[in-house]
Design an enzyme around this catalytic site. Structure first.
Site, PDB file in Angstrom:
ATOM      1  N   ASP A 190      61.716  35.714  51.662  1.00  0.00           N
ATOM      2  CA  ASP A 190      61.972  36.489  49.943  1.00  0.00           C
ATOM      3  C   ASP A 190      60.985  35.655  49.043  1.00  0.00           C
ATOM      4  OD1 ASP A 190      61.819  38.099  47.866  1.00  0.00           O
ATOM      5  OD2 ASP A 190      64.361  38.750  48.047  1.00  0.00           O
ATOM      6  N   LEU A 191      60.159  35.801  48.668  1.00  0.00           N
ATOM      7  CA  LEU A 191      59.653  35.389  47.231  1.00  0.00           C
ATOM      8  C   LEU A 191      60.506  35.203  46.253  1.00  0.00           C
ATOM      9  CD1 LEU A 191      56.020  35.887  48.019  1.00  0.00           C
ATOM     10  CD2 LEU A 191      57.192  33.858  48.441  1.00  0.00           C
ATOM     11  N   HIS A 231      42.144  47.646  40.104  1.00  0.00           N
ATOM     12  CA  HIS A 231      43.061  48.358  39.398  1.00  0.00           C
ATOM     13  C   HIS A 231      43.419  47.404  38.302  1.00  0.00           C
ATOM     14  CE1 HIS A 231      43.305  50.926  42.593  1.00  0.00           C
ATOM     15  NE2 HIS A 231      43.223  50.550  43.168  1.00  0.00           N
ATOM     16  N   LEU A 247      45.802  42.194  54.562  1.00  0.00           N
ATOM     17  CA  LEU A 247      44.407  41.515  53.860  1.00  0.00           C
ATOM     18  C   LEU A 247      45.337  39.839  54.510  1.00  0.00           C
ATOM     19  CD1 LEU A 247      43.793  42.368  50.960  1.00  0.00           C
ATOM     20  CD2 LEU A 247      43.041  42.952  52.618  1.00  0.00           C
ATOM     21  N   LYS A 253      49.030  43.440  37.975  1.00  0.00           N
ATOM     22  CA  LYS A 253      47.933  42.191  38.461  1.00  0.00           C
ATOM     23  C   LYS A 253      47.668  42.080  37.332  1.00  0.00           C
ATOM     24  CE  LYS A 253      48.769  42.518  42.840  1.00  0.00           C
ATOM     25  NZ  LYS A 253      48.770  41.486  43.395  1.00  0.00           N
ATOM     26  N   ARG A 259      32.663  56.573  47.468  1.00  0.00           N
ATOM     27  CA  ARG A 259      33.225  55.264  46.941  1.00  0.00           C
ATOM     28  C   ARG A 259      33.263  54.266  47.374  1.00  0.00           C
ATOM     29  NH1 ARG A 259      36.784  54.416  42.340  1.00  0.00           N
ATOM     30  NH2 ARG A 259      38.520  52.681  43.041  1.00  0.00           N
ATOM     31  N   ASP A 301      56.177  35.880  55.135  1.00  0.00           N
ATOM     32  CA  ASP A 301      56.219  36.871  54.418  1.00  0.00           C
ATOM     33  C   ASP A 301      57.676  37.960  53.954  1.00  0.00           C
ATOM     34  OD1 ASP A 301      54.263  40.303  54.489  1.00  0.00           O
ATOM     35  OD2 ASP A 301      56.372  39.967  54.872  1.00  0.00           O
ATOM     36  N   TYR A 332      51.802  48.584  39.174  1.00  0.00           N
ATOM     37  CA  TYR A 332      51.082  48.057  40.479  1.00  0.00           C
ATOM     38  C   TYR A 332      50.424  47.304  39.582  1.00  0.00           C
ATOM     39  CZ  TYR A 332      47.551  46.192  43.789  1.00  0.00           C
ATOM     40  OH  TYR A 332      47.012  44.888  44.381  1.00  0.00           O
TER      41      TYR A 332
END
Length: 268
Positions: free
Chosen positions: A52-53, A114, A16, A141, A175, A35, A137
């Site tokens: 690295d975040l 999700h 994305l 979120k 889907r 990134d 995951y």
């Protein structure tokens, strides 16, 4: 006249992020892309910083002097809880707080459908439906959305949480007729969240104007009006063998394959 500040994009080497870079680099002030993986070359108007975040010093440098943050950096699928914890939970908190300390007010956060993955598809859900995450995951979120609300209400930030479906050039399976977000609609949504005045806190489903969609944005807080519709591809999907039976488990829950995937197991 003061020089316009760049926008920060995290996860710029991802699927994305790669789609967003050309559009965001054209915005006033340009783009600072980051990134954990190397990528490039930079586009016109773009600065690339590999970082690295989960490194506090790195996020302080990344957020210094930026106008807003588009946070798409994360482990994007189910994985071990340790990897999810570091890359999706710890890193998000560090980034949000670095933005707060740097005086950055607006963040566009990539959440996921999700978050509501364990709702049955017989129910359409809106942005105020309680979370029903389908994976580690998804739990990360849910955390990110809760953290966003905290920073909006307690620190005065403005944050849009995008519950993104599946982004691709065109839908491939039955889907996808429910879950598809076209690339142009993704770009429209991010632009809207960056530019909408008095954003506050918003949860928006990132899904195109599909006839069969399971998500309702009526109470999202911003007027996202997607233009594309997956139904235009329905006959092509059926003819190409991509059709699925109505009782297929992938069509029974909002989270599809994540629902039956064992906890901590990456998809094959």
């Amino acid at each position: 006249m003061a020089q316009a500040k760049p926008l920060l994009l995290t996860g710029a080497a991802g699927n994305l992020g790669s789609l967003l870079r050309p559009r965001l680099s054209e915005r006033s002030g340009g783009l600072r892309s980051t990134d954990i993986e190397p990528f490039g070359p930079p586009l016109p108007g773009e600065e690339i910083i590999q970082a690295d975040l989960a490194d506090p010093g790195a996020v302080d440098r990344l957020t210094d002097g930026v106008s807003a943050v588009v946070h798409f950096g994360a482990v994007g699928v189910e994985d071990s809880f340790d990897r999810i914890l570091r890359n999706n939970i710890v890193a998000t908190q560090m980034l949000f707080d670095a933005a707060r300390r740097a005086g950055v007010k607006r963040i566009v956060y990539a959440s996921s459908i999700h978050v509501v993955g364990l709702y049955p598809t017989s129910r359409v859900v809106d942005s105020e439906a309680p979370p029903r995450p389908d994976s580690y995951y998804a739990v990360s979120k849910v955390f990110g959305e809760a953290l966003a609300r905290l920073y909006v209400e307690k620190a005065g930030l403005e944050i849009a949480c995008l519950r993104i479906g599946v982004v691709m050039e065109e839908p491939k399976t039955t889907r996808n007729l429910w879950t598809w977000l076209s690339v142009p609609d993704l770009l429209r949504l991010v632009d809207l969240c960056l530019d909408w005045p008095n954003l506050g806190f918003a949860v928006v489903y990132g899904v195109s104007n599909n006839d069969r969609r399971w998500w309702d944005n009526a109470r999202s807080g911003i007027p996202f009006r997607p233009l594309d519709n997956a139904e235009a591809y329905a006959e092509r999907i059926a003819a190409s063998g991509g059709a699925m039976a109505p009782d297929d488990r992938l069509l029974q829950f909002h989270g599809g394959p994540f629902v039956t995937l064992p906890l901590g197991q990456r998809p094959e």
